[in-house]
Motif scaffolding. Structure first.
Motif, short mmCIF file in Angstrom:
data_model
loop_
_atom_site.label_atom_id
_atom_site.label_comp_id
_atom_site.label_asym_id
_atom_site.label_seq_id
_atom_site.Cartn_x
_atom_site.Cartn_y
_atom_site.Cartn_z
N LEU A 182 36.91 -39.58 73.85
CA LEU A 182 36.86 -40.05 72.30
C LEU A 182 35.03 -40.01 72.49
N VAL A 183 34.23 -40.51 72.96
CA VAL A 183 32.92 -40.48 72.93
C VAL A 183 32.21 -39.82 73.45
N LEU A 184 32.80 -39.48 74.86
CA LEU A 184 31.62 -38.49 75.02
C LEU A 184 32.13 -37.10 75.37
N GLY A 185 33.46 -37.13 74.66
CA GLY A 185 33.59 -35.50 74.45
C GLY A 185 33.50 -35.47 72.93
N ARG A 186 32.61 -36.12 71.98
CA ARG A 186 31.87 -35.20 70.96
C ARG A 186 30.36 -35.24 71.74
N ARG A 187 30.10 -35.24 72.66
CA ARG A 187 28.18 -35.28 73.12
C ARG A 187 28.32 -33.83 73.53
N PHE A 212 25.12 -43.20 77.12
CA PHE A 212 24.53 -44.18 78.02
C PHE A 212 25.33 -45.39 77.98
N THR A 213 25.67 -46.01 76.80
CA THR A 213 26.36 -47.61 77.23
C THR A 213 27.95 -46.80 77.54
N THR A 214 28.60 -45.32 77.38
CA THR A 214 29.93 -45.29 77.78
C THR A 214 30.62 -44.69 78.86
N ALA A 215 29.23 -44.61 79.65
CA ALA A 215 29.25 -43.90 81.06
C ALA A 215 28.49 -45.37 81.59
N THR A 216 28.52 -45.99 80.99
CA THR A 216 27.59 -47.51 82.27
C THR A 216 29.08 -48.46 82.13
N LEU A 217 29.73 -48.39 80.98
CA LEU A 217 31.03 -49.06 81.01
C LEU A 217 31.93 -48.39 81.91
N THR A 218 32.29 -47.55 82.05
CA THR A 218 33.17 -46.18 82.89
C THR A 218 33.07 -46.98 84.11
N LEU A 219 31.46 -46.88 84.61
CA LEU A 219 31.19 -47.02 85.83
C LEU A 219 31.62 -48.48 86.38
N VAL A 220 31.55 -49.01 85.88
CA VAL A 220 31.60 -50.27 85.51
C VAL A 220 33.54 -51.06 86.10
N LEU A 221 34.31 -50.70 85.51
CA LEU A 221 35.69 -51.14 84.82
C LEU A 221 35.92 -49.68 86.34
N GLY A 222 35.83 -48.72 86.59
CA GLY A 222 36.50 -47.62 87.67
C GLY A 222 35.55 -48.54 88.87
N THR A 239 42.76 -47.91 83.27
CA THR A 239 42.25 -47.03 83.54
C THR A 239 42.79 -45.84 82.59
N VAL A 240 43.77 -46.17 81.19
CA VAL A 240 43.90 -45.48 80.17
C VAL A 240 43.40 -45.57 79.59
N LEU A 241 42.87 -46.74 79.39
CA LEU A 241 41.86 -46.88 77.78
C LEU A 241 40.99 -46.54 78.04
N LEU A 242 40.33 -46.09 79.42
CA LEU A 242 38.76 -46.05 79.88
C LEU A 242 38.83 -44.38 79.27
N ALA A 243 39.87 -43.55 79.76
CA ALA A 243 39.91 -42.41 80.04
C ALA A 243 39.93 -42.04 78.80
N GLY A 244 41.03 -42.36 77.87
CA GLY A 244 40.45 -42.69 76.06
C GLY A 244 39.58 -42.48 75.26
N THR A 245 38.72 -43.74 76.16
CA THR A 245 37.56 -43.88 75.60
C THR A 245 36.40 -43.20 76.05
N VAL A 246 36.16 -42.31 76.80
CA VAL A 246 36.27 -41.40 77.69
C VAL A 246 35.74 -39.85 76.78
N ALA A 269 30.85 -39.81 90.44
CA ALA A 269 29.56 -39.10 91.09
C ALA A 269 28.99 -38.59 89.08
N LEU A 270 30.07 -38.24 88.28
CA LEU A 270 29.32 -37.85 87.57
C LEU A 270 29.33 -38.89 85.94
N ALA A 271 29.73 -39.76 86.02
CA ALA A 271 29.50 -41.05 85.36
C ALA A 271 27.90 -41.60 85.89
N THR A 272 27.51 -41.42 87.08
CA THR A 272 26.08 -41.68 87.05
C THR A 272 25.28 -40.77 86.56
#
Length: 495
Positions: free
Chosen positions: A490-495, A271-281, A481-488, A380-383
């Protein structure tokens, strides 16, 4: 409404007519900001607005909208969503008239802030009423998809309609555009839309709403001042005030039985990572759109209508990216699609970082299309991840955060990246005093009063200074965007 004997009732002609009515405020949600971007050069010229005032004309709307969005969703649960929507539409129309005839930048900033509060009544009510109209799951998904597509389409239509208005009328005409849309809503809405009141709706907590606004505005103001003018004691004091309000806000939310923002949701990394993705994107997307609108008119010298035509392809890129992502997500993990899209956007920002005063516009448009096509999947998908990662009993709270996060990120993007461009512009002007040294709009206006040789020299210096800031903002966006892609990944890839 007809009934399917195997499930919930199917929507009929009245429900689809109601959806058509709901598309009017959905369209307005995206038209409002894109048209304002195009109108800024004319506003700066006619009202003599400074660079900081021009940013606040945009930011005041975005931040008050984000700060009151959750509050308005709660209010709609209590008084009825149709009532809130129609009341908000009335207020929006009246305030639009005041904005169109604002005599100075200060009045326009204040009215735009109030427009943000009125605008916050629209989208929560639209989505809630669309779900109430369509109870059959497939029709409901189709209806919500149509609403989202309408919002995206507004980003493509806005520059074209706004450009035509600004070419034929004065800048205030851009603010009068919502009135016909809202009049149709007010005339047809009562007969086609349900009331949509939620029994036992959440309590409206005004102190929380005030604290949320008191958190956002001082922090943003301080960051804008630091970005534009360097370290300043007053700027740091306002940032400290905003952080103090944030602490009080968090403590209050934890102590309330029914908080405005359920902080327990942020215990989920997804939830936190996807919300951060929406904010920074949306941060980098809106910040870039703001800069591009200024570049096309003040550097490339295009009319508002022609500038609108050149910005339309990037809006189409968002639509294609978001629609294509939902189809691709049937075959690939959404996390891969979001991460890949963000890396694609970073490539587009790299293209934009090469832009100079004489760069062909085809290069600029190519860069913006790549950026928007890459960010479309994220929108579309982070929401979906934000809402889907929350427990069923807290889905409403998660939806409210998913709606507010992009607005907050977009406002921050315009404020901070716009201030970065302003700072670089002032540095590039080498201490030139007066309006010409403050904004590119001021330089263009000043150049019109000078002899041909001096005018050409001033415009050359000013446009080079602006594009230097544009390049810096593009590089900052690429890095984010590069940092955000890496975070997504790394964090959501384990989901």
């Amino acid at each position: 409404m007809t009934r399917d004997i195997t499930g919930p009732p199917l929507a009929g002609r009245r429900e689809w007519l109601g959806l058509a009515v709901l598309l009017l405020p959905a369209l307005l949600a995206s038209l409002e900001l894109t048209i304002t971007h195009l109108a800024l050069p004319a506003i700066g010229r006619d009202l003599g607005a400074s660079s900081t005032q021009l940013l606040w004309i945009v930011d005041g709307y975005a931040f008050l909208l984000a700060g009151t969005l959750v509050m308005m969703g709660t209010l709609g649960d209590r008084i009825g969503r149709r009532r809130l929507l129609l009341g908000g539409a009335t207020a929006f129309s009246a305030l639009s008239v005041v904005a169109a005839y604002a005599p100075n930048p200060e009045v326009l900033i204040a009215v735009r802030a109030l427009l943000g509060v009125a605008g916050a009544t629209l989208m929560p009510s639209v989505l809630a009423l669309a779900v109430a109209l369509f109870t059959e799951p497939r029709q409901r998904a189709q209806a919500v998809g149509i609403v989202i597509a309408t919002v995206s389409a507004g980003t493509a239509i806005g520059p074209l309609v706004g450009g035509w208005l600004l070419e034929h009328f004065w800048w205030g005409a851009a603010f009068l555009l919502p009135i016909p849309l809202m009049l149709v809503l007010l005339l047809v809405g009562p007969a086609t839309l349900p009331e949509g009141r939620s029994p036992g709706g959440r309590r409206l907590d005004l102190p929380s709403a005030v604290l949320s606004i008191a958190t956002v505005l001082p922090i943003v103001y301080g960051l804008k001042q630091v970005a534009a003018a360097g370290p300043d004691p007053l700027a740091f004091a306002t940032i400290a005030l905003g952080l103090a309000c944030a602490l009080v806000f968090v403590r209050r939310q934890r102590g309330l039985a029914d908080p405005m923002i359920d902080l327990r949701l942020f215990a989920s990394r997804a939830f936190t990572t996807a919300t951060l993705t929406l904010v920074l994107g949306i941060f980098v997307l809106w910040g870039t759109n703001y800069a591009v609108a200024q570049y096309l008119q003040l550097v490339a010298g295009l009319t508002p209508l022609t500038a609108g035509l050149w910005t339309a392809p990037s809006a189409i890129g968002v639509i294609v990216g978001s629609l294509g992502a939902t189809r691709l997500a049937r075959r690939l993990p959404p996390v891969w699609i979001i991460g890949g899209g963000l890396l694609l956007s970073a490539t587009g920002f790299g293209v934009l970082a090469t832009i100079g005063p004489a760069t062909p516009l085809s290069v600029l448009v190519t860069g913006t299309i790549i950026v928007s096509a890459g960010l479309g999947p994220m929108m579309a998908l982070a929401t979906d991840i934000v809402v889907g990662s929350a427990p069923a009993e807290r889905a409403g709270a998660a939806s409210a955060i998913a709606s507010a996060a992009p607005q907050l990120g977009g406002g921050l993007g315009i404020a901070i990246l716009g201030s970065v461009i302003t700072s670089a512009y002032r540095a590039g002007m080498g201490g030139i005093a007066g309006p010409a040294g403050d904004t590119l709009t001021g330089a263009v206006a000043t150049a019109g009063t000078l002899p041909a040789a001096e005018s050409a020299a001033l415009l050359s210096t000013a446009r080079a200074a602006f594009t230097a800031g544009f390049e810096v903002s593009a590089l900052v966006s690429a890095g984010l965007t590069v940092l955000l892609a890496g975070t997504v990944l790394l964090v959501l890839g384990r989901r």
